[in-house]
Write a protein that holds these residues in place. Structure first.
Motif, PDB file in Angstrom:
ATOM      1  N   LEU A  45       0.831  -1.213   0.000  1.00 53.48           N
ATOM      2  CA  LEU A  45       0.000   0.000   0.000  1.00 53.48           C
ATOM      3  C   LEU A  45       0.865   1.264   0.000  1.00 53.48           C
ATOM      4  CD1 LEU A  45      -2.774   1.416   0.219  1.00 53.48           C
ATOM      5  CD2 LEU A  45      -2.622   1.139   2.699  1.00 53.48           C
ATOM      6  N   ALA A  46       1.888   1.275   0.859  1.00 55.47           N
ATOM      7  CA  ALA A  46       2.751   2.464   0.973  1.00 55.47           C
ATOM      8  C   ALA A  46       3.500   2.735  -0.327  1.00 55.47           C
ATOM      9  CB  ALA A  46       3.744   2.276   2.122  1.00 55.47           C
ATOM     10  N   LEU A  47       4.073   1.683  -0.917  1.00 55.95           N
ATOM     11  CA  LEU A  47       4.853   1.882  -2.138  1.00 55.95           C
ATOM     12  C   LEU A  47       3.967   2.222  -3.334  1.00 55.95           C
ATOM     13  CD1 LEU A  47       7.579  -0.772  -1.494  1.00 55.95           C
ATOM     14  CD2 LEU A  47       7.960   1.648  -1.803  1.00 55.95           C
ATOM     15  N   ALA A  48       2.758   1.649  -3.366  1.00 54.77           N
ATOM     16  CA  ALA A  48       1.814   2.001  -4.441  1.00 54.77           C
ATOM     17  C   ALA A  48       1.444   3.482  -4.333  1.00 54.77           C
ATOM     18  CB  ALA A  48       0.563   1.131  -4.351  1.00 54.77           C
ATOM     19  N   THR A  49       1.255   3.953  -3.101  1.00 54.75           N
ATOM     20  CA  THR A  49       0.886   5.359  -2.857  1.00 54.75           C
ATOM     21  C   THR A  49       2.031   6.305  -3.229  1.00 54.75           C
ATOM     22  OG1 THR A  49      -0.531   4.611  -1.036  1.00 54.75           O
ATOM     23  CG2 THR A  49      -0.008   6.959  -1.113  1.00 54.75           C
ATOM     24  N   ILE A  50       3.250   5.919  -2.852  1.00 56.83           N
ATOM     25  CA  ILE A  50       4.421   6.766  -3.131  1.00 56.83           C
ATOM     26  C   ILE A  50       4.746   6.792  -4.629  1.00 56.83           C
ATOM     27  CG2 ILE A  50       6.930   6.992  -2.762  1.00 56.83           C
ATOM     28  CD1 ILE A  50       6.349   5.710   0.087  1.00 56.83           C
ATOM     29  N   LEU A  51       4.677   5.606  -5.267  1.00 52.10           N
ATOM     30  CA  LEU A  51       5.140   5.503  -6.656  1.00 52.10           C
ATOM     31  C   LEU A  51       4.112   5.928  -7.698  1.00 52.10           C
ATOM     32  CD1 LEU A  51       7.041   2.098  -6.466  1.00 52.10           C
ATOM     33  CD2 LEU A  51       8.062   4.343  -6.791  1.00 52.10           C
ATOM     34  N   SER A  52       2.819   5.783  -7.380  1.00 51.82           N
ATOM     35  CA  SER A  52       1.777   6.062  -8.382  1.00 51.82           C
ATOM     36  C   SER A  52       1.918   7.419  -9.075  1.00 51.82           C
ATOM     37  CB  SER A  52       0.386   5.931  -7.756  1.00 51.82           C
ATOM     38  OG  SER A  52       0.110   4.579  -7.491  1.00 51.82           O
ATOM     39  N   PRO A  53       2.136   8.521  -8.334  1.00 54.26           N
ATOM     40  CA  PRO A  53       2.260   9.815  -9.025  1.00 54.26           C
ATOM     41  C   PRO A  53       3.430   9.861 -10.013  1.00 54.26           C
ATOM     42  CG  PRO A  53       1.961  10.128  -6.660  1.00 54.26           C
ATOM     43  CD  PRO A  53       2.223   8.675  -6.872  1.00 54.26           C
ATOM     44  N   ILE A  67       8.935  -1.321 -12.473  1.00 50.30           N
ATOM     45  CA  ILE A  67       9.098  -0.558 -11.227  1.00 50.30           C
ATOM     46  C   ILE A  67       8.371  -1.271 -10.085  1.00 50.30           C
ATOM     47  CG2 ILE A  67       8.659   1.661 -10.082  1.00 50.30           C
ATOM     48  CD1 ILE A  67       8.706   2.899 -12.978  1.00 50.30           C
ATOM     49  N   LEU A  68       7.140  -1.714 -10.369  1.00 45.54           N
ATOM     50  CA  LEU A  68       6.343  -2.423  -9.362  1.00 45.54           C
ATOM     51  C   LEU A  68       7.066  -3.704  -8.932  1.00 45.54           C
ATOM     52  CD1 LEU A  68       3.592  -1.404  -8.310  1.00 45.54           C
ATOM     53  CD2 LEU A  68       2.494  -3.164  -9.693  1.00 45.54           C
ATOM     54  N   ARG A  69       7.634  -4.396  -9.910  1.00 46.23           N
ATOM     55  CA  ARG A  69       8.354  -5.640  -9.643  1.00 46.23           C
ATOM     56  C   ARG A  69       9.573  -5.374  -8.753  1.00 46.23           C
ATOM     57  NH1 ARG A  69      12.413  -8.549 -13.101  1.00 46.23           N
ATOM     58  NH2 ARG A  69      12.483 -10.637 -12.212  1.00 46.23           N
ATOM     59  N   ALA A  70      10.304  -4.296  -9.066  1.00 46.87           N
ATOM     60  CA  ALA A  70      11.533  -3.969  -8.320  1.00 46.87           C
ATOM     61  C   ALA A  70      11.260  -3.680  -6.848  1.00 46.87           C
ATOM     62  CB  ALA A  70      12.224  -2.778  -8.974  1.00 46.87           C
ATOM     63  N   LEU A  75      10.825  -8.027  -0.625  1.00 47.43           N
ATOM     64  CA  LEU A  75       9.970  -8.573   0.442  1.00 47.43           C
ATOM     65  C   LEU A  75      10.424  -9.954   0.918  1.00 47.43           C
ATOM     66  CD1 LEU A  75       6.277  -7.594  -0.432  1.00 47.43           C
ATOM     67  CD2 LEU A  75       7.490  -7.093   1.678  1.00 47.43           C
ATOM     68  N   LYS A  76      10.877 -10.790  -0.005  1.00 45.92           N
ATOM     69  CA  LYS A  76      11.269 -12.160   0.369  1.00 45.92           C
ATOM     70  C   LYS A  76      12.386 -12.152   1.422  1.00 45.92           C
ATOM     71  CE  LYS A  76      14.534 -12.523  -3.451  1.00 45.92           C
ATOM     72  NZ  LYS A  76      14.851 -13.117  -4.732  1.00 45.92           N
ATOM     73  N   ARG A  77      13.262 -11.125   1.329  1.00 46.81           N
ATOM     74  CA  ARG A  77      14.373 -11.056   2.293  1.00 46.81           C
ATOM     75  C   ARG A  77      13.885 -10.699   3.687  1.00 46.81           C
ATOM     76  NH1 ARG A  77      16.681  -8.595  -2.326  1.00 46.81           N
ATOM     77  NH2 ARG A  77      18.203  -9.970  -3.313  1.00 46.81           N
ATOM     78  N   PHE A  78      12.885  -9.822   3.776  1.00 43.93           N
ATOM     79  CA  PHE A  78      12.318  -9.455   5.078  1.00 43.93           C
ATOM     80  C   PHE A  78      11.737 -10.677   5.783  1.00 43.93           C
ATOM     81  CE2 PHE A  78      11.701  -5.165   2.989  1.00 43.93           C
ATOM     82  CZ  PHE A  78      12.701  -4.539   3.714  1.00 43.93           C
ATOM     83  N   PHE A  79      11.151 -11.583   4.997  1.00 45.93           N
ATOM     84  CA  PHE A  79      10.478 -12.749   5.591  1.00 45.93           C
ATOM     85  C   PHE A  79      11.354 -13.992   5.622  1.00 45.93           C
ATOM     86  CE2 PHE A  79       6.774 -10.355   3.631  1.00 45.93           C
ATOM     87  CZ  PHE A  79       6.386  -9.793   4.828  1.00 45.93           C
TER      88      PHE A  79
END
Length: 267
Positions: A45-53, A67-70, A75-79
């Protein structure tokens, strides 16, 4: 003195709360599950909000998917999830094709971005379009939305996508089960992906993501580090096939994917 004592007690409580929360996180699998799922959803949600504009400046284009993929890849590393990929050479072709993949949970997103080729867009349910900035970001990335409640609309989208597929050299990613499924086998496949491939006369590339049981379960509220295997199967040609061949094609692809899933589950 009593006021000073209250301040000391309040300070002690404020110091103890983070410690208690940390203890709860370390010793409760359920708390870990909810914390990790909250982080997963907040990240997107945060990255979609920041990147969309920013991606809006380029307009609606499949190139925005890079960009969305990058931003989802880390995320996999965080988990603590390791990705093993078999058969990536099957995606190494410049022509358009249709990817069909089993669908287990929202975690599929991590597997998807791990192997997603260039100029590839998922087909998603139309409800995603109305999820605020996430829906907007998906639309800007060229994602195709399907209204599953209206068959006629869905058929029109498939026909339109079949024309666009070759014209714009796209790859399309579809979950043919139509809904998330964490059972030991796959649900019956919906035929939209196969109609699309036949109409466009492009190959189908089946992809199977191994079961998450060892590290993730929404039923058991489990989310721990683990290994996820993604198996890309050889392409299945549709050249020369017609709509009447779609039922057999659907079953052929499903059988290949079910066999692969059984083999991966046994390991």
């Amino acid at each position: 003195p009593s006021g000073a004592m209250e301040v000391i007690l309040l300070q002690g409580l404020l110091l103890f709360l983070p410690f208690a929360a940390l203890l709860l996180y370390w010793y409760s699998a359920t708390v870990q599950y909810f914390c990790k799922m909250a982080f997963f959803n907040c990240w997107i949600l945060a990255l979609a909000t920041i990147l969309s504009p920013f991606i809006a400046l380029r307009g609606r284009t499949v190139e925005n998917m890079k960009i969305l993929r990058a931003v989802i890849l880390p995320l996999k590393r965080f988990f603590g999830i390791k990705m093993q990929v078999w058969g990536s050479e099957h995606l190494d072709t410049k022509e358009p094709y249709v990817i069909v993949c089993n669908h287990q949970a929202s975690l599929d997103l991590m597997g998807m971005v791990e192997i997603m080729p260039d100029r590839c867009v998922p087909i998603a349910k139309k409800e995603l379009l109305y999820m605020g900035t996430v829906g907007w970001a998906c639309w800007l990335c060229g994602m195709i939305f399907l209204n599953r409640q209206k068959t006629e609309d869905a058929i029109n989208v498939v026909s339109q996508t079949a024309r666009t597929l070759r014209h714009e050299n796209l790859r399309v990613w579809i979950f043919p089960e139509g809904t998330r499924n964490q059972d030991k086998s796959m649900l019956p496949f919906k035929r939209g992906a196969f109609h699309l491939a036949v109409q466009a006369q492009v190959p189908i590339i089946p992809i199977v993501i191994s079961p998450y049981w060892n590290f993730f379960s929404s039923k058991e509220k489990k989310f721990i580090p683990g290994t996820c295997t993604i198996r890309i199967l050889p392409r299945i040609e549709t050249q020369g096939l017609s709509p009447k061949d779609v039922p057999d094609l659907t079953e052929t692809v499903r059988k290949a994917m079910v066999d692969a899933l059984s083999e991966m589950s046994a390991n």
